[in-house]
Scaffold this active site. Structure first.
Site, PDB file in Angstrom:
ATOM      1  N   LYS A 181      34.970  54.011  39.574  1.00  0.00           N
ATOM      2  CA  LYS A 181      35.552  52.809  38.983  1.00  0.00           C
ATOM      3  C   LYS A 181      34.490  51.719  38.906  1.00  0.00           C
ATOM      4  O   LYS A 181      33.876  51.375  39.920  1.00  0.00           O
ATOM      5  CB  LYS A 181      36.736  52.329  39.826  1.00  0.00           C
ATOM      6  CG  LYS A 181      37.310  50.973  39.417  1.00  0.00           C
ATOM      7  CD  LYS A 181      38.292  50.455  40.464  1.00  0.00           C
ATOM      8  CE  LYS A 181      38.703  49.007  40.188  1.00  0.00           C
ATOM      9  NZ  LYS A 181      39.550  48.446  41.257  1.00  0.00           N
ATOM     10  N   ASP A 233      36.493  41.399  38.376  1.00  0.00           N
ATOM     11  CA  ASP A 233      37.949  41.527  38.305  1.00  0.00           C
ATOM     12  C   ASP A 233      38.607  40.210  38.654  1.00  0.00           C
ATOM     13  O   ASP A 233      38.690  39.831  39.824  1.00  0.00           O
ATOM     14  CB  ASP A 233      38.428  42.624  39.254  1.00  0.00           C
ATOM     15  CG  ASP A 233      39.937  42.808  39.211  1.00  0.00           C
ATOM     16  OD1 ASP A 233      40.546  42.389  38.207  1.00  0.00           O
ATOM     17  OD2 ASP A 233      40.499  43.356  40.163  1.00  0.00           O
ATOM     18  N   LYS A 235      44.112  36.596  40.303  1.00  0.00           N
ATOM     19  CA  LYS A 235      43.981  36.590  41.759  1.00  0.00           C
ATOM     20  C   LYS A 235      43.875  35.161  42.289  1.00  0.00           C
ATOM     21  O   LYS A 235      43.509  34.242  41.546  1.00  0.00           O
ATOM     22  CB  LYS A 235      42.700  37.341  42.166  1.00  0.00           C
ATOM     23  CG  LYS A 235      42.685  38.816  41.837  1.00  0.00           C
ATOM     24  CD  LYS A 235      41.328  39.410  42.188  1.00  0.00           C
ATOM     25  CE  LYS A 235      41.280  40.898  41.871  1.00  0.00           C
ATOM     26  NZ  LYS A 235      42.115  41.698  42.792  1.00  0.00           N
ATOM     27  N   ASP A 255      33.855  45.127  42.569  1.00  0.00           N
ATOM     28  CA  ASP A 255      34.906  46.051  42.145  1.00  0.00           C
ATOM     29  C   ASP A 255      34.340  47.228  41.339  1.00  0.00           C
ATOM     30  O   ASP A 255      35.103  48.045  40.825  1.00  0.00           O
ATOM     31  CB  ASP A 255      35.971  45.304  41.331  1.00  0.00           C
ATOM     32  CG  ASP A 255      37.364  45.896  41.494  1.00  0.00           C
ATOM     33  OD1 ASP A 255      37.570  46.666  42.451  1.00  0.00           O
ATOM     34  OD2 ASP A 255      38.239  45.594  40.675  1.00  0.00           O
ATOM     35  N   ASP A 279      46.533  43.241  37.490  1.00  0.00           N
ATOM     36  CA  ASP A 279      45.544  43.372  38.573  1.00  0.00           C
ATOM     37  C   ASP A 279      45.525  44.779  39.163  1.00  0.00           C
ATOM     38  O   ASP A 279      44.738  45.065  40.050  1.00  0.00           O
ATOM     39  CB  ASP A 279      45.831  42.336  39.670  1.00  0.00           C
ATOM     40  CG  ASP A 279      44.664  42.181  40.642  1.00  0.00           C
ATOM     41  OD1 ASP A 279      43.520  42.462  40.228  1.00  0.00           O
ATOM     42  OD2 ASP A 279      44.901  41.790  41.798  1.00  0.00           O
ATOM     43  N   GLU A 309      44.404  47.380  37.616  1.00  0.00           N
ATOM     44  CA  GLU A 309      43.693  47.887  36.451  1.00  0.00           C
ATOM     45  C   GLU A 309      42.809  49.094  36.752  1.00  0.00           C
ATOM     46  O   GLU A 309      42.511  49.893  35.855  1.00  0.00           O
ATOM     47  CB  GLU A 309      42.830  46.776  35.839  1.00  0.00           C
ATOM     48  CG  GLU A 309      41.481  46.537  36.492  1.00  0.00           C
ATOM     49  CD  GLU A 309      41.557  46.109  37.953  1.00  0.00           C
ATOM     50  OE1 GLU A 309      40.652  46.476  38.723  1.00  0.00           O
ATOM     51  OE2 GLU A 309      42.510  45.413  38.332  1.00  0.00           O
ATOM     52  N   ARG A 346      43.342  51.855  38.404  1.00  0.00           N
ATOM     53  CA  ARG A 346      44.005  53.140  38.184  1.00  0.00           C
ATOM     54  C   ARG A 346      44.169  53.424  36.695  1.00  0.00           C
ATOM     55  O   ARG A 346      44.235  54.586  36.283  1.00  0.00           O
ATOM     56  CB  ARG A 346      45.350  53.150  38.916  1.00  0.00           C
ATOM     57  CG  ARG A 346      46.363  52.153  38.407  1.00  0.00           C
ATOM     58  CD  ARG A 346      47.435  51.824  39.422  1.00  0.00           C
ATOM     59  NE  ARG A 346      46.898  51.068  40.549  1.00  0.00           N
ATOM     60  CZ  ARG A 346      47.619  50.654  41.578  1.00  0.00           C
ATOM     61  NH1 ARG A 346      48.919  50.918  41.624  1.00  0.00           N
ATOM     62  NH2 ARG A 346      47.058  49.979  42.555  1.00  0.00           N
TER      63      ARG A 346
END
Length: 500
Positions: free
Chosen positions: A268, A273, A280, A291, A350, A352, A354
């Site tokens: 990933k 993010d 967030k 991230d 958030d 995202e 997956r």
């Protein structure tokens, strides 16, 4: 820091500091440490007798030679109990030594003896590999803007081996450890970079440059290619950003492996993010540049596999995207379709990671892989479950899971198996699509893994949630600097080397 191996006597080596080591409970130094102790009129022995040093793992004692040795200083490092000494203990001891020495003003050159070399059962090559790995990782310095003109560094570390017949074996281990460390350092560099610099296209450019210096082949897909493939979940996450998403594909195919079904690593790579529209909190958001630690680990492991010439066919994929709010950002309530035609309802933008992984999991079916593993800083919930001591491991195949567990144990990149009960699939059922991208608060780690499993077909698969392993806080381990850990590189390399 440069590493060298020479034949010689550590007590005669001229440098700013020499490093010797002792096991816990030893009261009379022997071998190289004994020779140094005699030259210092028993200074090490007296420290042991006084209880000022015990040889405990992670401990160190600094002594000054006052002209009695060619070296200015002696650092004695504790190895812990002899019965517990192994590759990981040796790696830690080397890291402790370098961490201590690089904090001393005026120490630029050092010499050392091999950690635990006196234990006959230990493999010399493995001990030397641990020494090089621990030393180089502890010497790591993150990027600085601008770079400091004068930064205290340990420039060279020389392993001094008395027995000439052991030098070749030790040199081979040092070379292997240095190559593995280079992969971890690459991952750390990527994770530590500011997000305005390491945007997806720059991530791809750096990987292409790395691949050009190795035997890896590299292909990069942009958003036009992803659109043709129908990778709607990746494109949905990316559409709020001005930065174009990149799918980076590295292939390690040593001669003779062309007919092997490949292992596939997926990382990933959310280069920043914000959480998107489900934004967030501001506190700690600066850490969301990390991230992409899963993607960084995959790229670092591919570098290590190539330079170490691991005889396995391995493909490494990094999907790099920004998750940003904006007028074109995807929304809660949207339904997106992945490369295999499967649909996902968005409840939280958030969640995202997956989404982008699900397109990659569908994409790699074309390779007919022997097995697949993805790494992702996926959930905060994994920290509640395991803290920062281990990644959460989820799998749909018991044999593949056990191979990952073995690689985690051997490498020191800890992973702990988590449940994948069929009932968790009920928590992600959607009224309008096949699945939704978040479930209830309960069992958030397993429901996120169950979402990923929905998009896997026809191959053994494992998922590592590394959200609390990507960064190291100050003081967590004296052999590792604060910041990006490079978690996953050593695990993936061990997994490929030991896979069957």
């Amino acid at each position: 820091m440069e590493l060298h191996v020479i034949q010689g006597d550590i007590s005669a080596f001229a440098c700013d500091a020499i490093v010797v080591n002792l096991f816990e409970g030893v009261m009379r130094p022997s071998g190289g440490a004994g020779a140094v102790d005699r030259a210092l009129d028993g200074a090490i022995f007296h420290a042991l007798a006084a209880g000022d040093f015990s040889g405990k793992s992670g401990s160190a004692l600094l002594l000054y030679t006052n002209g009695r040795l060619p070296a200015t200083r002696v650092l004695v490092v504790g190895l812990g109990p002899a019965a517990d000494f192994d590759f990981l203990a040796a790696r830690k001891a080397a890291g402790v030594a370098v961490t201590y020495l690089k904090g001393l003003q005026g120490v630029h050159t050092a010499g050392a003896i091999l950690n635990g070399a006196g234990i006959g059962a230990q493999d010399l090559t493995e001990m030397a590999r641990a020494f090089a790995l621990g030393s180089q990782l502890a010497a790591y310095q993150p990027p600085e803007y601008p770079p400091k003109e004068e930064r205290q560094t340990l420039d060279s570390l020389t392993l001094v081996e008395l027995n000439a017949s052991r030098v070749a074996e030790i040199t081979a281990g040092m070379d292997a450890g240095t190559k593995l460390a280079a992969g971890v350092r690459l991952a750390r560099d990527l994770v530590n970079e500011p997000p305005n610099i390491l945007v997806p296209v720059e991530f791809a450019r750096r990987v292409q440059a790395m691949a050009a210096d190795t035997r890896l082949s590299c292909e990069v897909l942009g958003e036009a290619e992803m659109r043709e493939l129908g990778m709607g979940l990746i494109l949905g996450v990316s559409q709020g950003s001005h930065q174009e998403a990149q799918l980076i594909i590295l292939k390690h195919e040593p001669p003779g492996t062309e007919e092997q079904a490949p292992l596939v690593f997926i990382g990933k790579g959310i280069t920043f993010d914000t959480g998107g529209i489900s934004i967030k909190p501001s506190a700690g958001m600066d850490e969301m540049k990390t991230d992409m630690a899963g993607a960084a680990a995959v790229m670092g492991s591919m570098l290590a596999l190539s330079t170490l010439e691991i005889p396995q066919r391995v493909f490494g994929l990094a999907i790099c995207v920004e998750n940003m709010p904006g007028g074109n950002a995807y929304r809660p309530g949207d339904i997106l379709t992945n490369i295999k035609g499967k649909t996902a309802e968005i409840l939280n933008t958030d969640a995202e990671g997956r989404l982008i992984l699900s397109d990659c999991l569908g994409f790699v079916e074309r390779y007919q892989p022997r097995a697949v593993i993805d790494l992702a800083t996926l959930t905060g919930a994994i920290g509640i479950a395991l803290g920062d001591q281990a990644a959460g491991l989820f799998s749909n195949d018991e044999d593949w899971e056990q191979q990952v567990v073995a690689a985690a144990a051997a490498s020191g990149d800890r992973a702990w198996p988590m449940p994948m009960y069929a009932e968790y699939a009920d928590t992600i059922k959607s009224d309008m699509a096949q699945v939704k991208n978040t479930a209830d608060r309960m069992a958030g780690v397993s429901s996120s893994a169950k979402f990923l499993e929905h998009f896997t077909e026809g191959y053994p698969w494992a998922h590592l949630d590394i959200a609390y392993m990507a960064l190291r806080g100050k003081g967590k381990d004296s052999s590792e600097p604060k910041g990006a850990s490079g978690y996953g590189v050593q695990l993936l390399t061990a997994l490929a080397a030991g896979s069957n």
